[in-house]
Write an enzyme that holds these catalytic residues in place. Structure first.
Site, mmCIF file in Angstrom:
data_model
loop_
_atom_site.group_PDB
_atom_site.id
_atom_site.type_symbol
_atom_site.label_atom_id
_atom_site.label_comp_id
_atom_site.label_asym_id
_atom_site.label_seq_id
_atom_site.Cartn_x
_atom_site.Cartn_y
_atom_site.Cartn_z
ATOM 1 N N ILE A 127 23.150 14.560 -15.638
ATOM 2 C CA ILE A 127 23.914 13.690 -14.735
ATOM 3 C C ILE A 127 25.230 14.323 -14.281
ATOM 4 O O ILE A 127 25.794 13.922 -13.262
ATOM 5 C CB ILE A 127 24.189 12.318 -15.415
ATOM 6 C CG1 ILE A 127 24.595 11.250 -14.408
ATOM 7 C CG2 ILE A 127 25.284 12.432 -16.476
ATOM 8 C CD1 ILE A 127 23.493 10.584 -13.725
ATOM 9 N N GLU A 134 17.312 22.268 -25.155
ATOM 10 C CA GLU A 134 17.086 23.414 -24.263
ATOM 11 C C GLU A 134 16.314 24.528 -24.988
ATOM 12 O O GLU A 134 15.483 25.211 -24.388
ATOM 13 C CB GLU A 134 18.425 23.942 -23.740
ATOM 14 C CG GLU A 134 18.274 25.051 -22.706
ATOM 15 C CD GLU A 134 19.598 25.409 -22.057
ATOM 16 O OE1 GLU A 134 19.886 24.915 -20.947
ATOM 17 O OE2 GLU A 134 20.368 26.198 -22.672
ATOM 18 N N PHE A 167 20.551 10.642 -17.606
ATOM 19 C CA PHE A 167 21.155 9.876 -18.699
ATOM 20 C C PHE A 167 22.663 9.807 -18.503
ATOM 21 O O PHE A 167 23.309 10.822 -18.225
ATOM 22 C CB PHE A 167 20.831 10.534 -20.049
ATOM 23 C CG PHE A 167 19.389 10.352 -20.445
ATOM 24 C CD1 PHE A 167 18.374 10.957 -19.722
ATOM 25 C CD2 PHE A 167 19.054 9.561 -21.541
ATOM 26 C CE1 PHE A 167 17.039 10.783 -20.060
ATOM 27 C CE2 PHE A 167 17.724 9.374 -21.893
ATOM 28 C CZ PHE A 167 16.716 9.977 -21.154
ATOM 29 N N GLY A 210 27.818 6.824 -22.913
ATOM 30 C CA GLY A 210 29.243 6.968 -23.235
ATOM 31 C C GLY A 210 30.012 7.276 -21.962
ATOM 32 O O GLY A 210 29.794 6.680 -20.909
ATOM 33 N N LYS A 211 30.888 8.281 -22.049
ATOM 34 C CA LYS A 211 31.760 8.578 -20.896
ATOM 35 C C LYS A 211 31.021 9.231 -19.729
ATOM 36 O O LYS A 211 31.593 9.370 -18.646
ATOM 37 C CB LYS A 211 32.929 9.455 -21.350
ATOM 38 C CG LYS A 211 33.841 8.690 -22.307
ATOM 39 C CD LYS A 211 35.054 9.483 -22.669
ATOM 40 C CE LYS A 211 35.913 8.682 -23.640
ATOM 41 N NZ LYS A 211 36.612 9.541 -24.606
ATOM 42 N N PRO A 258 21.359 29.655 -14.575
ATOM 43 C CA PRO A 258 22.209 30.536 -13.760
ATOM 44 C C PRO A 258 22.933 31.604 -14.568
ATOM 45 O O PRO A 258 23.338 32.638 -14.021
ATOM 46 C CB PRO A 258 23.220 29.561 -13.131
ATOM 47 C CG PRO A 258 23.258 28.381 -14.044
ATOM 48 C CD PRO A 258 21.856 28.263 -14.596
ATOM 49 N N GLY A 259 23.082 31.387 -15.861
ATOM 50 C CA GLY A 259 23.840 32.340 -16.673
ATOM 51 C C GLY A 259 23.013 33.530 -17.146
ATOM 52 O O GLY A 259 23.569 34.505 -17.657
HETATM 53 N N1 UDP Z 1 24.711 13.082 -22.086
HETATM 54 C C1 UDP Z 1 25.254 11.810 -22.028
HETATM 55 N N2 UDP Z 1 26.270 11.470 -22.867
HETATM 56 C C2 UDP Z 1 26.776 12.346 -23.776
HETATM 57 C C3 UDP Z 1 26.230 13.637 -23.825
HETATM 58 C C4 UDP Z 1 25.207 13.989 -22.962
HETATM 59 O O1 UDP Z 1 24.831 10.983 -21.190
HETATM 60 O O2 UDP Z 1 27.705 11.972 -24.511
HETATM 61 C C5 UDP Z 1 23.581 13.428 -21.197
HETATM 62 C C6 UDP Z 1 24.043 13.627 -19.736
HETATM 63 O O3 UDP Z 1 22.986 13.270 -18.884
HETATM 64 C C7 UDP Z 1 24.283 15.120 -19.703
HETATM 65 C C8 UDP Z 1 23.162 15.630 -20.574
HETATM 66 O O4 UDP Z 1 22.991 14.642 -21.601
HETATM 67 O O5 UDP Z 1 24.250 15.622 -18.375
HETATM 68 C C9 UDP Z 1 23.395 17.006 -21.204
HETATM 69 O O6 UDP Z 1 24.683 17.100 -21.763
HETATM 70 P P1 UDP Z 1 25.820 18.035 -21.104
HETATM 71 O O7 UDP Z 1 25.726 17.923 -19.628
HETATM 72 O O8 UDP Z 1 27.123 17.705 -21.732
HETATM 73 O O9 UDP Z 1 25.347 19.491 -21.558
HETATM 74 P P2 UDP Z 1 25.703 20.849 -20.806
HETATM 75 O O10 UDP Z 1 25.038 20.803 -19.462
HETATM 76 O O11 UDP Z 1 27.180 20.933 -20.708
HETATM 77 O O12 UDP Z 1 25.088 21.901 -21.716
#
Ligand code: UDP
Ligand code: MN
Length: 366
Positions: free
Chosen positions: A226, A317, A135, A138-139, A248-249
């Site tokens: 992503i 998660e 996914f 947004g940014k 990993p944590g």
């Molecule tokens: N994601 C996205 N836009 C957002 C927030 C999340 O596309 O504004 C998707 C993206 O694929 C991202 C995933 O949801 O890799 C999980 O969010 P993030 O990686 O920020 O979570 P983290 O791995 O930091 O817990």
């Protein structure tokens, strides 16, 4: 066990001269018949004109010369390849420093526990297509280029792969040059306003997409974050009915310290005294049908929480962890497959295959 591949070579000379690709596609398939329409001169340089044949196949190769049938060219070469590999020893464990089997007998994949050549010789003839969902909303569209470029070099090399990039902004997704047999589809999707909702709604979107599209197109599906990059090969050793990745944590932490959802009012609740592993939400996969059931179940418990005004500690998660606790995964990936670049690499992690990109949360999350 011994695997033998027989090849009858019957390409014309100019085909072979430009045939690096033909050979790499054809040779791993034991049913291929390739013929060569030239004379003796090919006998000795043959290995050198098959540049993509793995070296360890070649060293056991014998080349025989035989008179051809009249309809065939003058000479036919039979290339006999024998895949040789060390004998698995009943009293010899490959890795002693890590757990390689769960108490429910699911393998845990670590470097050093598998033989890629052997796995490829079993999986290549199946002609599988492997799907990837990711996914970019947004940014997060900024991560697509690096993700796909690194996957093209390292993810399921030599296999057919379909990427499904879910995004609210199709125009900004870069066009990456893909290897033959691989494709990328954009799946337009709406943008939820909060990052938690964006992240959680992936279960629903993947589930719907399997039902509508991908069940016709792929055999296995991996659902990946992503904001990640491939650094080392990720191959068919990861395929299984339902596959989870150890976070990993938390791979060396007592379960009472896992960040499971601890409120009993949540559908993702797991008490302190229970749990197997803490799995990452950034990587899961499996057979299409199983991933369909899995994402449906997670989406349902997310909706149940929503109806009660609860959001689980780590969003989807937490729900993924609850589901994998009640329905055990059939294969586990070690943290090699979902590392975190901010962590130093300990000795038991021999190589990092897939890892997070450092990101400024304030900058990219709305
Ligand atoms: N994601 C996205 N836009 C957002 C927030 C999340 O596309 O504004 C998707 C993206 O694929 C991202 C995933 O949801 O890799 C999980 O969010 P993030 O990686 O920020 O979570 P983290 O791995 O930091 O817990
Ligand atoms: Mn992430």
């Amino acid at each position: 066990m011994e695997i033998c591949l027989f090849f009858l070579l019957h390409f014309r000379r100019h085909d072979l001269l430009e045939s690096g690709e033909i050979c790499s596609h054809t040779l791993p398939n034991p049913h291929s018949h390739i013929c060569l329409d030239d004379s003796l001169e090919w006998a000795s340089p043959l290995p050198s004109i098959l540049p993509s044949l793995p070296r360890n196949l070649l060293h056991e190769t014998t080349i025989c010369r035989r008179e051809a049938r009249p309809a065939f060219p003058r000479w036919v070469f039979v290339l006999l390849c024998r895949l040789s590999y060390p004998q698995p020893r009943s009293l010899d464990q490959k890795r002693l420093d890590v757990l390689t089997l769960t108490p429910w007998l699911a393998p845990i994949v670590w470097e050093g526990t598998f033989n890629s050549e052997l796995l490829d010789s079993a999986y290549k003839p199946l002609n599988l297509t492997i799907g990837v969902t990711a996914f970019a909303i947004g940014k997060y569209t900024m991560f697509v280029g690096r993700f796909v470029e690194s996957a093209e070099k390292l993810f399921m090399k030599g296999y057919r792969v379909n990427y499904y990039i879910f995004t609210n902004d199709p125009q900004v997704i870069p066009r990456v040059q893909l290897q033959p047999g691989r494709s990328l589809s954009i799946v337009p999707i709406k943008k939820y306003s909060h990052w938690q909702e964006i992240s959680m709604r992936r279960m629903e979107a993947i589930n719907r997409h399997i039902a509508e599209v991908s069940h016709r197109e792929v055999n296995y599906l991996f659902c990946l974050d992503i904001d990640m990059v491939f650094h080392n090969p990720w191959g068919v050793e990861t395929l299984g009915e339902m596959v989870a990745a150890i976070h990993p944590g938390y791979y060396n932490v007592p379960r009472s310290q896992f960040p499971y959802e601890r409120r009993s009012s949540s559908a993702a609740f797991i008490p302190d005294s229970q749990g197997d592993f803490y799995y990452a939400g950034a990587v899961f996969g499996g057979l299409l049908k199983q991933v369909y059931e899995f994402t449906r179940a997670c989406h349902m418990t997310i909706l149940a929480d929503k109806a009660n005004g609860i959001m689980a500690a780590w969003q989807e998660e937490s729900h993924l962890n609850k589901r994998f606790f009640s329905h055990k995964p059939s294969k586990l990936l070690s943290p090699e497959y979902v590392w975190d670049d901010t962590k130093p690499k300990p000795p038991e992690v021999r190589l990092i295959r897939f890892s997070t990109v450092n990101k400024d949360y304030k900058e990219i999350r709305d």
